[in-house]
Scaffold this active site. Structure first.
Site, mmCIF file in Angstrom:
data_model
loop_
_atom_site.group_PDB
_atom_site.id
_atom_site.type_symbol
_atom_site.label_atom_id
_atom_site.label_comp_id
_atom_site.label_asym_id
_atom_site.label_seq_id
_atom_site.Cartn_x
_atom_site.Cartn_y
_atom_site.Cartn_z
ATOM 1 N N LYS A 17 0.837 -1.209 0.000
ATOM 2 C CA LYS A 17 0.000 0.000 0.000
ATOM 3 C C LYS A 17 0.868 1.253 0.000
ATOM 4 O O LYS A 17 0.675 2.147 -0.814
ATOM 5 C CB LYS A 17 -0.900 0.041 1.250
ATOM 6 N N ARG A 126 11.446 -5.369 5.001
ATOM 7 C CA ARG A 126 11.080 -3.954 4.869
ATOM 8 C C ARG A 126 12.019 -3.073 5.684
ATOM 9 O O ARG A 126 12.331 -3.371 6.829
ATOM 10 C CB ARG A 126 9.645 -3.742 5.341
ATOM 11 N N ARG A 159 11.104 -1.343 11.351
ATOM 12 C CA ARG A 159 10.060 -0.962 12.303
ATOM 13 C C ARG A 159 9.970 -1.964 13.445
ATOM 14 O O ARG A 159 10.094 -3.161 13.231
ATOM 15 C CB ARG A 159 8.712 -0.895 11.577
HETATM 16 P P1 ADP Z 1 2.052 -1.977 3.250
HETATM 17 O O1 ADP Z 1 2.024 -0.465 3.244
HETATM 18 O O2 ADP Z 1 0.878 -2.569 2.513
HETATM 19 O O3 ADP Z 1 2.255 -2.593 4.587
HETATM 20 P P2 ADP Z 1 4.661 -1.612 1.993
HETATM 21 O O4 ADP Z 1 4.425 -0.705 0.831
HETATM 22 O O5 ADP Z 1 5.317 -1.040 3.204
HETATM 23 O O6 ADP Z 1 3.304 -2.407 2.376
HETATM 24 O O7 ADP Z 1 5.508 -2.856 1.461
HETATM 25 C C1 ADP Z 1 5.975 -3.851 2.336
HETATM 26 C C2 ADP Z 1 7.387 -4.262 1.954
HETATM 27 O O8 ADP Z 1 7.345 -4.981 0.742
HETATM 28 C C3 ADP Z 1 8.328 -3.087 1.703
HETATM 29 O O9 ADP Z 1 9.613 -3.464 2.111
HETATM 30 C C4 ADP Z 1 8.271 -2.878 0.186
HETATM 31 O O10 ADP Z 1 9.486 -2.331 -0.318
HETATM 32 C C5 ADP Z 1 8.062 -4.299 -0.292
HETATM 33 N N1 ADP Z 1 7.178 -4.380 -1.463
HETATM 34 C C6 ADP Z 1 6.096 -3.634 -1.755
HETATM 35 N N2 ADP Z 1 5.507 -4.050 -2.894
HETATM 36 C C7 ADP Z 1 6.242 -5.106 -3.328
HETATM 37 C C8 ADP Z 1 6.160 -5.981 -4.469
HETATM 38 N N3 ADP Z 1 5.195 -5.850 -5.380
HETATM 39 N N4 ADP Z 1 7.116 -6.965 -4.575
HETATM 40 C C9 ADP Z 1 8.082 -7.099 -3.651
HETATM 41 N N5 ADP Z 1 8.217 -6.317 -2.568
HETATM 42 C C10 ADP Z 1 7.317 -5.330 -2.405
#
Ligand code: ADP
Length: 224
Positions: A17, A126, A159
């Site tokens: 997201k 992350r 985090r």
């Molecule tokens: P959310 O906000 O839904 O919790 P994030 O945007 O923080 O998710 O993404 C979670 C983790 O996964 C982050 O480390 C991000 O860089 C990684 N990530 C996001 N989208 C993808 C994807 N399509 N493929 C692989 N890793 C992803």
């Protein structure tokens, strides 16, 4: 009056997201509002409110509704939200959704789909900067300097609530409390569903191609 994008993006933790909302917000020059980040900023300031939030979040629990709605209402009334906004991860339960639908009047809901297993795997890698910019050790590492944010040069960190047990707890809450919100919104707001298991640019492409099908949004997307 011209219709502006008031977008909510929901999905399981780790669905991407924040990552997708950030790209869309930069493309459209609208604020990307992450409730989590708004609350974490409060924690970083160490106010008494912030301290209460810290304890609740580290246990993987949700913050009380009165508080989150107040934080969101205040944020959406800022002048930079006049031309639209994209809100990431809010509302998360029905108690938040009903008032939010009234004061936020969202007009598009983006839902990202990802299996829990994949979400847990992703979240282990992350890394975030103190301003909330999101990276992944493997899938989206910083390009300039390892361990530091490309955009503001700040050091990346993990985090506190990205531990497997806190993640599983948050995913349980997602299924139990946020999925009913998706069903409730389905009757009220235009919904876009995107499969999130593909690489980041692929998910983004799918997202844009679906947004282009919404007539009043498509002209906005073609301008850029
Ligand atoms: P959310 O906000 O839904 O919790 P994030 O945007 O923080 O998710 O993404 C979670 C983790 O996964 C982050 O480390 C991000 O860089 C990684 N990530 C996001 N989208 C993808 C994807 N399509 N493929 C692989 N890793 C992803």
């Amino acid at each position: 009056m011209k219709k502006v994008p008031r977008i909510v993006i929901l999905g399981p933790q780790g669905g991407g997201k924040g990552t997708q909302a950030d790209r869309l917000a930069r493309r459209w020059h609208i604020p990307h509002i992450s409730t989590g980040q708004l609350l974490r900023d409060e924690m970083a300031r160490g106010t008494s409110l912030g301290q209460r939030i810290t304890t609740t979040m580290n246990r993987g629990r949700l913050i009380p509704v009165r508080l989150t709605n107040e934080v969101m209402r205040r944020r959406l009334s800022q002048p930079d939200c006049r031309l639209g906004w994209i809100c990431d991860g809010y509302p998360r339960n029905m108690a938040q959704a009903r008032p939010f639908a009234r004061f936020g009047r969202p007009n598009v809901l983006i839902v990202l789909h990802l299996l829990d297993q994949a979400a847990v795997r992703r979240l282990a890698g992350r890394r975030v900067c103190p301003q909330g910019h999101v990276y992944h050790l493997r899938y989206d590492p910083p390009k300039k300097r390892r361990g530091y944010c490309d955009r503001d040069g700040l050091r990346l960190w993990q985090r506190d609530d990205d531990t497997p047990s806190a993640i599983r707890q948050r995913l349980r809450i997602y299924h139990r409390e946020t999925e009913p919100v998706l069903r409730w919104f389905r009757k009220r707001v235009m919904i876009i569903s995107v499969e999130a298991r593909w690489p980041i640019p692929t998910v983004y492409r799918h997202l844009l191609s679906q947004l282009k099908r919404i007539p009043w949004l498509s002209s906005r997307l073609q301008q850029k």
